[in-house]
Design a protein around this motif. Structure first.
Motif, short mmCIF file in Angstrom:
data_model
loop_
_atom_site.label_atom_id
_atom_site.label_comp_id
_atom_site.label_asym_id
_atom_site.label_seq_id
_atom_site.Cartn_x
_atom_site.Cartn_y
_atom_site.Cartn_z
N ARG A 29 0.81 -1.22 0.00
CA ARG A 29 0.00 0.00 0.00
C ARG A 29 0.84 1.27 0.00
NH1 ARG A 29 -4.59 -1.87 4.34
NH2 ARG A 29 -5.50 -3.47 3.01
N SER A 30 2.16 1.14 0.10
CA SER A 30 3.00 2.34 0.10
C SER A 30 3.09 2.92 -1.31
CB SER A 30 4.40 2.00 0.61
OG SER A 30 5.08 1.19 -0.32
N LYS A 31 3.53 4.14 -1.40
CA LYS A 31 3.66 4.79 -2.72
C LYS A 31 4.69 4.09 -3.58
CE LYS A 31 2.17 9.29 -1.17
NZ LYS A 31 1.12 9.80 -2.01
N ILE A 32 5.78 3.65 -2.97
CA ILE A 32 6.81 2.95 -3.74
C ILE A 32 6.30 1.59 -4.21
CG2 ILE A 32 9.11 1.90 -3.58
CD1 ILE A 32 9.88 4.16 -1.70
N GLY A 33 5.56 0.90 -3.35
CA GLY A 33 4.99 -0.38 -3.75
C GLY A 33 3.99 -0.23 -4.88
N GLN A 34 3.18 0.81 -4.83
CA GLN A 34 2.21 1.05 -5.91
C GLN A 34 2.92 1.45 -7.19
OE1 GLN A 34 -0.49 3.93 -4.28
NE2 GLN A 34 -1.48 2.43 -2.94
N LEU A 35 4.00 2.23 -7.07
CA LEU A 35 4.77 2.63 -8.25
C LEU A 35 5.40 1.41 -8.91
CD1 LEU A 35 6.11 4.90 -9.98
CD2 LEU A 35 8.02 4.75 -8.38
N LEU A 36 6.00 0.53 -8.12
CA LEU A 36 6.61 -0.67 -8.69
C LEU A 36 5.58 -1.57 -9.34
CD1 LEU A 36 9.21 -1.59 -5.93
CD2 LEU A 36 9.68 -0.70 -8.20
N GLU A 37 4.41 -1.67 -8.71
CA GLU A 37 3.36 -2.51 -9.28
C GLU A 37 2.86 -1.95 -10.59
OE1 GLU A 37 -1.12 -3.66 -8.02
OE2 GLU A 37 0.42 -3.97 -6.50
N SER A 38 2.70 -0.62 -10.69
CA SER A 38 2.20 -0.04 -11.93
C SER A 38 3.28 -0.04 -13.02
CB SER A 38 1.71 1.38 -11.69
OG SER A 38 2.78 2.23 -11.34
N LYS A 39 4.53 0.14 -12.63
CA LYS A 39 5.61 0.22 -13.62
C LYS A 39 5.99 -1.16 -14.16
CE LYS A 39 10.15 2.23 -14.35
NZ LYS A 39 11.23 3.04 -13.75
N TYR A 40 6.09 -2.13 -13.27
CA TYR A 40 6.57 -3.46 -13.67
C TYR A 40 5.46 -4.50 -13.73
CZ TYR A 40 11.15 -1.45 -12.86
OH TYR A 40 12.25 -0.66 -12.91
N GLY A 41 4.28 -4.15 -13.30
CA GLY A 41 3.17 -5.09 -13.35
C GLY A 41 3.32 -6.25 -12.39
#
Length: 58
Positions: A29-41
């Motif tokens: 739920r962190s911003k970095i976790g969401q960024l990694l999920e959106s960037k790398y799927g």
């Protein structure tokens, strides 16, 4: 004496489950976790159950 050891082991197991779940949800739920999920799927894989291979589904 044995009863207190069993209670201690059970409480450590419950504490382990709580900490594991909190860390996993905190990272996802962190911003970095969401960024990694959106960037790398990268998505969390669901554990399959033996019930998924039920013969009635075929």
């Amino acid at each position: 004496m044995f009863k207190s050891i069993v209670i201690f082991i059970v409480s450590l197991f419950i504490l382990y489950l709580v900490i594991e779940n909190a860390v996993k949800n905190g990272i996802n739920r962190s911003k970095i976790g969401q960024l990694l999920e959106s960037k790398y799927g990268i998505e969390e894989t669901k554990k399959s159950s033996f019930l998924d291979d039920d013969l009635d589904k075929e």
